[in-house]
Design a protein around this motif. Structure first.
Motif, PDB file in Angstrom:
ATOM      1  N   UNK A  18       0.790  -1.259   0.008  1.00  0.00           N
ATOM      2  CA  UNK A  18       0.113   0.114  -0.046  1.00  0.00           C
ATOM      3  C   UNK A  18       0.958   1.284  -0.072  1.00  0.00           C
ATOM      4  N   UNK A  19       1.887   1.245   0.664  1.00  0.00           N
ATOM      5  CA  UNK A  19       2.851   2.520   0.895  1.00  0.00           C
ATOM      6  C   UNK A  19       3.498   2.592  -0.553  1.00  0.00           C
ATOM      7  N   UNK A  20       4.104   1.548  -1.203  1.00  0.00           N
ATOM      8  CA  UNK A  20       4.702   1.768  -2.179  1.00  0.00           C
ATOM      9  C   UNK A  20       3.700   2.079  -3.470  1.00  0.00           C
ATOM     10  N   UNK A  21       2.494   1.565  -3.487  1.00  0.00           N
ATOM     11  CA  UNK A  21       1.617   2.004  -4.572  1.00  0.00           C
ATOM     12  C   UNK A  21       1.088   3.526  -4.316  1.00  0.00           C
ATOM     13  N   UNK A  22       0.929   3.991  -3.119  1.00  0.00           N
ATOM     14  CA  UNK A  22       0.814   5.472  -2.687  1.00  0.00           C
ATOM     15  C   UNK A  22       1.915   6.355  -3.029  1.00  0.00           C
ATOM     16  N   UNK A  23       3.129   5.608  -2.914  1.00  0.00           N
ATOM     17  CA  UNK A  23       4.383   6.570  -3.516  1.00  0.00           C
ATOM     18  C   UNK A  23       4.303   6.826  -4.993  1.00  0.00           C
ATOM     19  N   UNK A  24       3.914   5.457  -5.651  1.00  0.00           N
ATOM     20  CA  UNK A  24       3.720   5.516  -7.075  1.00  0.00           C
ATOM     21  C   UNK A  24       2.788   6.530  -7.542  1.00  0.00           C
ATOM     22  N   UNK A  25       1.599   6.558  -7.010  1.00  0.00           N
ATOM     23  CA  UNK A  25       0.578   7.312  -7.280  1.00  0.00           C
ATOM     24  C   UNK A  25       0.782   8.933  -7.174  1.00  0.00           C
ATOM     25  N   UNK A  26       1.607   9.238  -6.032  1.00  0.00           N
ATOM     26  CA  UNK A  26       1.922  10.501  -5.434  1.00  0.00           C
ATOM     27  C   UNK A  26       2.798  10.956  -6.616  1.00  0.00           C
ATOM     28  N   UNK A  27       3.588  10.155  -7.289  1.00  0.00           N
ATOM     29  CA  UNK A  27       4.634  10.626  -8.362  1.00  0.00           C
ATOM     30  C   UNK A  27       3.963  10.630  -9.661  1.00  0.00           C
ATOM     31  N   UNK A  28       2.943   9.998  -9.921  1.00  0.00           N
ATOM     32  CA  UNK A  28       2.356  10.020 -11.005  1.00  0.00           C
ATOM     33  C   UNK A  28       1.302  11.155 -11.222  1.00  0.00           C
ATOM     34  N   UNK A  29       0.792  11.799 -10.041  1.00  0.00           N
ATOM     35  CA  UNK A  29       0.045  12.807 -10.089  1.00  0.00           C
ATOM     36  C   UNK A  29       0.807  14.106  -9.687  1.00  0.00           C
ATOM     37  N   UNK A  30       2.094  13.982  -9.530  1.00  0.00           N
ATOM     38  CA  UNK A  30       2.970  15.375  -9.264  1.00  0.00           C
ATOM     39  C   UNK A  30       3.199  15.847  -8.087  1.00  0.00           C
ATOM     40  N   UNK A  31       2.536  14.882  -6.788  1.00  0.00           N
ATOM     41  CA  UNK A  31       2.511  15.284  -5.618  1.00  0.00           C
ATOM     42  C   UNK A  31       3.954  15.002  -5.198  1.00  0.00           C
ATOM     43  N   UNK A  32       4.543  14.260  -5.546  1.00  0.00           N
ATOM     44  CA  UNK A  32       5.970  13.894  -5.349  1.00  0.00           C
ATOM     45  C   UNK A  32       6.963  14.236  -6.705  1.00  0.00           C
ATOM     46  N   UNK A  33       7.424  15.352  -6.617  1.00  0.00           N
ATOM     47  CA  UNK A  33       7.949  15.932  -7.824  1.00  0.00           C
ATOM     48  C   UNK A  33       9.238  15.263  -8.024  1.00  0.00           C
ATOM     49  N   UNK A  34       9.772  15.405  -9.583  1.00  0.00           N
ATOM     50  CA  UNK A  34      11.107  14.723  -9.724  1.00  0.00           C
ATOM     51  C   UNK A  34      12.070  15.576  -9.014  1.00  0.00           C
ATOM     52  N   UNK A  35      12.925  14.667  -8.289  1.00  0.00           N
ATOM     53  CA  UNK A  35      14.189  15.236  -7.408  1.00  0.00           C
ATOM     54  C   UNK A  35      13.673  15.485  -5.939  1.00  0.00           C
ATOM     55  N   UNK A  36      12.507  15.459  -5.676  1.00  0.00           N
ATOM     56  CA  UNK A  36      12.214  15.416  -4.282  1.00  0.00           C
ATOM     57  C   UNK A  36      12.544  14.244  -3.492  1.00  0.00           C
ATOM     58  N   UNK A  37      12.731  14.573  -2.268  1.00  0.00           N
ATOM     59  CA  UNK A  37      13.293  13.679  -1.323  1.00  0.00           C
ATOM     60  C   UNK A  37      12.305  12.864  -0.436  1.00  0.00           C
ATOM     61  N   UNK A  38      12.236  11.660  -0.372  1.00  0.00           N
ATOM     62  CA  UNK A  38      11.334  11.154   0.327  1.00  0.00           C
ATOM     63  C   UNK A  38      11.742  11.129   2.035  1.00  0.00           C
ATOM     64  N   UNK A  39      10.732  11.019   2.717  1.00  0.00           N
ATOM     65  CA  UNK A  39      11.081  10.927   4.153  1.00  0.00           C
ATOM     66  C   UNK A  39      11.874   9.806   4.511  1.00  0.00           C
ATOM     67  N   UNK A  40      13.160   9.989   5.421  1.00  0.00           N
ATOM     68  CA  UNK A  40      13.791   8.850   5.752  1.00  0.00           C
ATOM     69  C   UNK A  40      12.787   7.853   6.337  1.00  0.00           C
ATOM     70  N   UNK A  41      13.383   6.535   6.235  1.00  0.00           N
ATOM     71  CA  UNK A  41      12.477   5.446   6.879  1.00  0.00           C
ATOM     72  C   UNK A  41      12.000   5.523   8.068  1.00  0.00           C
ATOM     73  N   UNK A  42      12.934   5.785   8.995  1.00  0.00           N
ATOM     74  CA  UNK A  42      12.589   6.118  10.343  1.00  0.00           C
ATOM     75  C   UNK A  42      11.404   7.074  10.677  1.00  0.00           C
ATOM     76  N   UNK A  43      11.441   8.444  10.282  1.00  0.00           N
ATOM     77  CA  UNK A  43      10.735   9.300  10.084  1.00  0.00           C
ATOM     78  C   UNK A  43       9.264   8.911   9.950  1.00  0.00           C
ATOM     79  N   UNK A  44       9.272   8.323   8.358  1.00  0.00           N
ATOM     80  CA  UNK A  44       7.896   8.017   7.751  1.00  0.00           C
ATOM     81  C   UNK A  44       7.307   6.827   8.764  1.00  0.00           C
TER      82      UNK A  44
END
Length: 472
Positions: A18-44
């Motif tokens: 579910x987390x992976x699919x949400x990341x992919x959907x956010x990238x495709x929708x532009x919510x996670x833009x090219x070059x943006x840094x994902x939260x560190x594992x521990x924080x997320x």
């Protein structure tokens, strides 16, 4: 760094998918833009209330989809649209059934995630037998398998035997490997909705296979000596299972072996509550401990399963199941229905390997190689907490703090080594955390690769996950 968080209520299936699919959907929708840094594992993990291992697996999945890249110490970044080739979304049902292993093993990795028989040159013997079959029985090769010759049953009787005990020849069904035999027995004994008992950690492909058939899982507690009889009784009283799947010796992945008194207690409880037993003896047959099998103690309700995959040659798919009285024909028919039928060529190869004594010779050579590799593993991991056996091709390693099972698996992957985390062996949803991984050392081509891979894993353990959490 982005403050993006996934919405875990938007879909179902395993959390990491579910987390992976949400990341992919956010990238495709532009919510996670090219070059943006994902939260560190521990924080997320902290923000959404899951384990670091779950986030680690999700990040690994989107990296495998080509959506992100990462470097130790820098973090994980969204790739530009020209830098990746989007892959189809992962079907959550397929992900649930597949377990934690990739559908196709990534190239260029050292494999310590399987326990098939070590290659000691057995292909030469198989080649000779194949050539003889092709010369002598061309008509059988050209047709479907309609008859099961007696020597196929004799081979199974011999291979499944233990000490001075052998199952009755009329109880034997040749199968397309042990797994297919197990699923056939499940299909005969249970119906959709019936409950099957599994240990929390076990050969979970059986539990996933039975779930696909509509059966439900009932989990039973175990300790260093296998299934705990009192808890087995509790499960039988409270959940009324129809069947229990057990490995009485060299249990996968814990290596636990039931002493005789516990086996007799389990058999008595099964009889009292009318529960059938499947005894998977693939690894147990290699340890030769002299303890009576469940199939000896309770032959009227135990299906004994064995095969060639761990000790002779997995590619032959040779397997047999010894059934309780009068059930062999039903299992044989069910096996045909669930597997499509037993190929004549493979069944004949397996039978000739066993009856000629070649399988015993190969098993002995494989055992010698396993023993040498297990000694290497014991030396390299000396001082750490692990279970192993000189004749079993894996060890069950307790991870030192602060490692988590999924995180260490991903760290090993980053070091080009494939291992199995504990989730691969969980038969159902379990709150238990073991902080362990299974390391199989039979696949590498030579002992030098075994030393190289295990030494790298030891070094990774010692250095700890510092600098790794932000990567995967």
């Amino acid at each position: 760094m982005t403050n993006w968080l996934p919405d875990l209520q938007a879909s179902d299936g395993p959390l990491y998918v579910r987390i992976a699919d949400q990341i992919e959907q956010a990238i495709n929708a532009g919510a996670l833009a090219s070059g943006s840094k994902l939260p560190p594992q521990r924080n997320l993990a902290y923000d959404i209330g899951v384990t670091i291992g779950t986030v680690s697996r999700a990040y690994s999945m989107v990296r495998e989809r080509g959506l992100v890249s990462g470097e130790v110490g820098r973090g994980t970044y969204v790739l530009g649209t020209s830098e990746h080739n989007p892959s189809p979304a992962v079907d959550p049902v397929s992900a649930r059934l597949a377990g934690t292993r990739a559908a196709n093993a990534p190239p260029g990795k050292l494999r310590f995630d399987t326990t098939a028989a070590t290659d000691i040159g057995q292909s030469a013997a198989v080649t000779d037998i194949l050539a003889a079959i092709c010369r002598e029985q061309p008509n059988e090769i050209a047709s479907y398998t309609r008859n099961f010759p007696r020597h196929w049953l004799e081979a199974g009787q011999r291979w499944l035997g233990s000490g001075n005990w052998q199952p009755g020849i009329d109880s034997i069904v040749p199968t397309l490997g042990a797994h297919a035999g197990i699923i056939a027995a499940v299909s005969v004994i249970t119906a959709p909705g019936d409950r099957i008992v599994f240990e929390h950690l076990t050969y979970s492909q059986v539990s996933r296979g039975t779930a696909l058939l509509g059966r439900q899982t009932a989990l039973v507690e175990s300790d260093a000596y296998g299934v705990i009889p009192d808890d087995f009784e509790r499960v039988c009283v409270q959940q009324h299972p129809k069947l229990a799947f057990l490995m009485s010796a060299a249990q996968n992945p814990t290596l636990a072996t039931m002493p005789e008194d516990r086996r007799r207690a389990i058999a008595a409880i099964a009889k009292r509550h009318n529960v059938w037993l499947i005894e998977d003896n693939l690894y147990g047959a290699t340890v030769d401990n002299g303890i009576p099998l469940l199939a000896e103690i309770a032959p009227d309700r135990t299906f004994l399963v064995g095969g060639l995959s761990k000790s002779v040659a997995a590619g032959v798919r040779g397997g047999w199941i010894a059934c309780p009285p009068h059930l062999a024909q039903r299992v044989r028919i069910a096996h045909k229905m669930v597997s499509g039928g037993l190929p004549f060529l493979l069944a004949e190869v397996a039978a000739r390997l066993v009856l000629s004594g070649t399988a015993d010779a190969i098993r002995s050579a494989v055992a010698d190689e396993v023993q040498a590799r297990e000694a290497i593993a014991r030396e390299i991991f000396a001082g750490l907490d692990f279970a192993s056996h000189p004749r079993v091709p894996f060890l069950w390693l307790k991870l030192p703090d602060p490692w988590l099972s999924g995180t260490f698996r991903q760290a090993a992957f980053a070091e080009d080594i494939l291992i199995d985390d504990e989730d691969e062996f969980k038969a159902g949803r379990s709150e238990k955390t073991f902080h362990r991984v299974r390391i199989g050392f039979s696949p590498p081509e030579n002992r030098e690769d075994v030393v190289f891979g295990l030494t790298r894993l030891r070094r990774l353990l010692v250095h700890g996950p510092t600098g790794y959490d932000s990567l995967a």
